[in-house]
Design an enzyme around this catalytic site. Structure first.
Site, PDB file in Angstrom:
ATOM      1  N   ARG A 175       8.231 -18.660  39.912  1.00 55.92           N
ATOM      2  CA  ARG A 175       8.827 -19.977  40.168  1.00 55.92           C
ATOM      3  C   ARG A 175      10.347 -19.862  40.172  1.00 55.92           C
ATOM      4  O   ARG A 175      11.028 -20.471  40.996  1.00 55.92           O
ATOM      5  CB  ARG A 175       8.371 -21.000  39.115  1.00 55.92           C
ATOM      6  CG  ARG A 175       6.917 -21.400  39.242  1.00 55.92           C
ATOM      7  CD  ARG A 175       6.552 -22.475  38.242  1.00 55.92           C
ATOM      8  NE  ARG A 175       7.177 -23.755  38.583  1.00 55.92           N
ATOM      9  CZ  ARG A 175       7.176 -24.818  37.774  1.00 55.92           C
ATOM     10  NH1 ARG A 175       6.608 -24.738  36.567  1.00 55.92           N
ATOM     11  NH2 ARG A 175       7.747 -25.950  38.142  1.00 55.92           N
ATOM     12  N   CYS A 231      13.277 -25.574  31.905  1.00 52.32           N
ATOM     13  CA  CYS A 231      11.994 -25.126  32.451  1.00 52.32           C
ATOM     14  C   CYS A 231      11.640 -26.056  33.596  1.00 52.32           C
ATOM     15  O   CYS A 231      12.502 -26.436  34.379  1.00 52.32           O
ATOM     16  CB  CYS A 231      10.921 -25.109  31.365  1.00 52.32           C
ATOM     17  SG  CYS A 231      10.629 -26.726  30.595  1.00 52.32           S
TER      18      CYS A 231
END
Length: 276
Positions: A175, A231
């Protein structure tokens, strides 16, 4: 006081004269609510806390798990029995992410004594810990939030920290690199951020690696001086802030994280394995 507690240590303190307040924060992203699991079996005396409803505000431009209204958070903690003069121990099903978010929220809001059960409920049962069922009544607490005890970043602060210090991206490496993005609209990372997946802070059973190993890991990532973490939505990043605390390294949390950053298409995005 260490920010984490082992199952054996917890068994000893709950049997003492002044047991801690226990918070069960089982949560699964996109999964079923944790309350049925709580009612089916929890550490005796624990109260259930809903991450989506009580540890975050409504999803939107500020991210998928923005800070909740402070007064609403305080009321939720009092309903769960949190007292200012009583230690709190929080746990989840084993990943530690939701428990860490609770730890961070309470510490940020001024509670001075909060720990996370290392390894979660699985560690408790592995040691033969008893479970209770149902939803027992909880004595109202008296905790009144006083925000600001831990450092907090907004999007501008995260961008600036990535330039002058170290901003860690706690998401999975793919990611970060922008190879996939299963949740948010844009793939990639904040320019200047360093990839530091949360999963590398724990062993296969979900327990934190020893403090010296974590310190070596973060040193290898350049995490000295001013450190921040983000995050996807400020949950797993709280776990990384906790890991840094275990290693003795203070860090700020960017609560809005990538879900907030990527919602504004005017903000720059980097891809690939380098900070950019």
């Amino acid at each position: 006081m260490k920010p984490i507690i082992t199952a054996v240590e917890l068994m000893n303190v709950v049997a003492g004269e002044r047991p801690p307040v226990l918070l069960d924060v089982r949560y699964q992203l996109g999964g079923p609510p944790g309350r049925p699991q709580y009612e089916a079996g929890h550490i005796p005396g624990a109260a259930y806390v809903d991450l989506d409803a009580e540890l975050a505000g409504p999803a939107g431009e500020r991210g998928r798990h923005p800070l909740p209204d402070v007064e609403a958070f305080g009321a939720a903690m009092r309903r769960a029995g949190v007292r200012s003069d009583r230690e709190v121990v929080t746990y989840d099903g084993g990943t530690g992410w939701a428990a860490a978010r609770t730890w961070w929220m309470l510490r940020w809001a001024g509670h001075s004594s909060v720990r996370v059960l290392d390894g979660g409920l699985a560690a408790w049962t592995a040691r033969g810990g008893a479970l209770a069922t149902g939803a027992p009544p909880v004595e109202e607490g008296d905790f009144a939030p006083a925000p600001g005890a831990l450092p907090l970043l907004d999007s501008d602060g995260a961008a600036a920290l990535a330039r002058r210090g170290v901003l860690l991206d706690a998401r999975a490496g793919e990611r970060y690199r922008g190879e996939i993005e299963p949740i948010d609209a844009v793939a990639g990372h904040i320019p200047g951020a360093v990839s530091a997946p949360t999963t590398e802070n724990v062993t296969e059973d979900g327990r934190f690696r020893p403090a010296e190993e974590l310190a070596a890991r973060f040193a290898g990532l350049g995490a000295s001086g001013e450190v921040g973490v983000y995050c996807g939505s400020g949950v797993s990043a709280a776990h990384e802030v906790l890991a840094l605390a275990v290693a003795g390294i203070p860090a700020a949390l960017y609560v809005g994280s990538w879900s907030e950053w990527s919602s504004d298409r005017s903000r720059p995005v980097a891809t690939g394995p380098q900070p950019g």
